[in-house]
Design a protein around this motif. Sequence first.
Motif, PDB file in Angstrom:
ATOM      1  N   GLY A  14       0.829  -1.203   0.000  1.00 47.17           N
ATOM      2  CA  GLY A  14       0.000   0.000   0.000  1.00 47.17           C
ATOM      3  C   GLY A  14       0.862   1.251   0.000  1.00 47.17           C
ATOM      4  O   GLY A  14       1.967   1.257   0.549  1.00 47.17           O
ATOM      5  N   PHE A  15       0.359   2.303  -0.647  1.00 53.12           N
ATOM      6  CA  PHE A  15       1.028   3.604  -0.581  1.00 53.12           C
ATOM      7  C   PHE A  15      -0.011   4.674  -0.301  1.00 53.12           C
ATOM      8  O   PHE A  15      -1.184   4.540  -0.649  1.00 53.12           O
ATOM      9  N   GLY A  16       0.429   5.716   0.360  1.00 56.61           N
ATOM     10  CA  GLY A  16      -0.445   6.846   0.658  1.00 56.61           C
ATOM     11  C   GLY A  16       0.369   8.122   0.665  1.00 56.61           C
ATOM     12  O   GLY A  16       1.466   8.156   1.232  1.00 56.61           O
ATOM     13  N   VAL A  17      -0.142   9.139   0.020  1.00 60.44           N
ATOM     14  CA  VAL A  17       0.558  10.414  -0.089  1.00 60.44           C
ATOM     15  C   VAL A  17      -0.307  11.498   0.549  1.00 60.44           C
ATOM     16  O   VAL A  17      -1.495  11.615   0.222  1.00 60.44           O
ATOM     17  N   ILE A  18       0.300  12.263   1.463  1.00 60.62           N
ATOM     18  CA  ILE A  18      -0.402  13.378   2.091  1.00 60.62           C
ATOM     19  C   ILE A  18       0.481  14.617   2.058  1.00 60.62           C
ATOM     20  O   ILE A  18       1.704  14.513   1.950  1.00 60.62           O
ATOM     21  N   SER A  30      -3.645   7.608  -2.901  1.00 59.44           N
ATOM     22  CA  SER A  30      -3.338   6.340  -2.251  1.00 59.44           C
ATOM     23  C   SER A  30      -3.679   5.212  -3.208  1.00 59.44           C
ATOM     24  O   SER A  30      -4.408   5.408  -4.178  1.00 59.44           O
ATOM     25  N   GLY A  31      -3.148   4.051  -2.915  1.00 63.47           N
ATOM     26  CA  GLY A  31      -3.436   2.904  -3.750  1.00 63.47           C
ATOM     27  C   GLY A  31      -2.582   1.724  -3.361  1.00 63.47           C
ATOM     28  O   GLY A  31      -1.941   1.725  -2.310  1.00 63.47           O
ATOM     29  N   CYS A  32      -2.561   0.740  -4.214  1.00 63.76           N
ATOM     30  CA  CYS A  32      -1.818  -0.485  -3.951  1.00 63.76           C
ATOM     31  C   CYS A  32      -1.012  -0.878  -5.177  1.00 63.76           C
ATOM     32  O   CYS A  32      -1.455  -0.697  -6.309  1.00 63.76           O
ATOM     33  N   ILE A  33       0.155  -1.409  -4.909  1.00 60.77           N
ATOM     34  CA  ILE A  33       0.997  -1.980  -5.949  1.00 60.77           C
ATOM     35  C   ILE A  33       0.908  -3.493  -5.766  1.00 60.77           C
ATOM     36  O   ILE A  33       1.244  -4.006  -4.698  1.00 60.77           O
ATOM     37  N   LEU A 143      -1.460   5.282   4.496  1.00 60.77           N
ATOM     38  CA  LEU A 143      -1.850   6.645   4.867  1.00 60.77           C
ATOM     39  C   LEU A 143      -1.660   6.865   6.367  1.00 60.77           C
ATOM     40  O   LEU A 143      -1.219   7.937   6.794  1.00 60.77           O
ATOM     41  N   ALA A 144      -1.972   5.849   7.171  1.00 56.65           N
ATOM     42  CA  ALA A 144      -1.775   5.952   8.620  1.00 56.65           C
ATOM     43  C   ALA A 144      -0.292   6.123   8.947  1.00 56.65           C
ATOM     44  O   ALA A 144       0.071   6.900   9.835  1.00 56.65           O
ATOM     45  N   CYS A 145       0.564   5.436   8.210  1.00 54.38           N
ATOM     46  CA  CYS A 145       2.007   5.570   8.405  1.00 54.38           C
ATOM     47  C   CYS A 145       2.460   6.993   8.045  1.00 54.38           C
ATOM     48  O   CYS A 145       3.254   7.604   8.766  1.00 54.38           O
ATOM     49  N   ALA A 146       1.927   7.526   6.960  1.00 49.59           N
ATOM     50  CA  ALA A 146       2.251   8.906   6.561  1.00 49.59           C
ATOM     51  C   ALA A 146       1.754   9.894   7.613  1.00 49.59           C
ATOM     52  O   ALA A 146       2.450  10.863   7.947  1.00 49.59           O
ATOM     53  N   LEU A 147       0.553   9.673   8.157  1.00 48.37           N
ATOM     54  CA  LEU A 147       0.021  10.552   9.207  1.00 48.37           C
ATOM     55  C   LEU A 147       0.884  10.485  10.466  1.00 48.37           C
ATOM     56  O   LEU A 147       1.125  11.507  11.118  1.00 48.37           O
TER      57      LEU A 147
END
Length: 172
Positions: A14-18, A30-33, A143-147
């Motif tokens: 998973g990836f998430g950009v904020i 956000s999305g998944c590879i 996204l939680a990791c980015a937050l």
Amino acid sequence: MRILGIDPGLRTTGFGVIDIAGQSRIYVASGCIRSGEGSLPTRLKVLLEGIGEVCRLYQPEQSAVEQVFVNVNPQSTLLLGQARGAAISALVLAGLPVAEYTALQVKQAVVGNGHAAKEQVSHMVQRLLHLAGEPQADAADALACALTHANHASGGLANLGMKSRRGRWVSL
């Protein structure tokens, strides 16, 4: 500041950009590879290239990766570690600093409970980022990791009297 969060997995990463704008946390993407089936080297290459593409597309300035926990099955732990290594390699090749957080730290920072369920994390990510719907599970974790990194990088948790000790956020 733009932050890319990564939830590593061999099948699905998973990836998430904020973005951080003052005290605001703004959802970007956000999305998944998905690495699919095939040999391990081929799947790791898909993850390496996929994260590299996310970096080129969204131009993050910082990155955060969830740390691997030790699984009951040593083979699964080893495979997850290799996927995580590919993710970190992609981030380093993109010139990004890499911060690492345990699942406990992420859950505690986002939900307030280090033993929160995945559904609780997803729900809080949706609320904190004002999303219309809940993101996919792996994307929500990223996204939680980015937050978590946004709070840590901006001094948010330190300003609340918290510091990291043995993989948990504790009061100072």
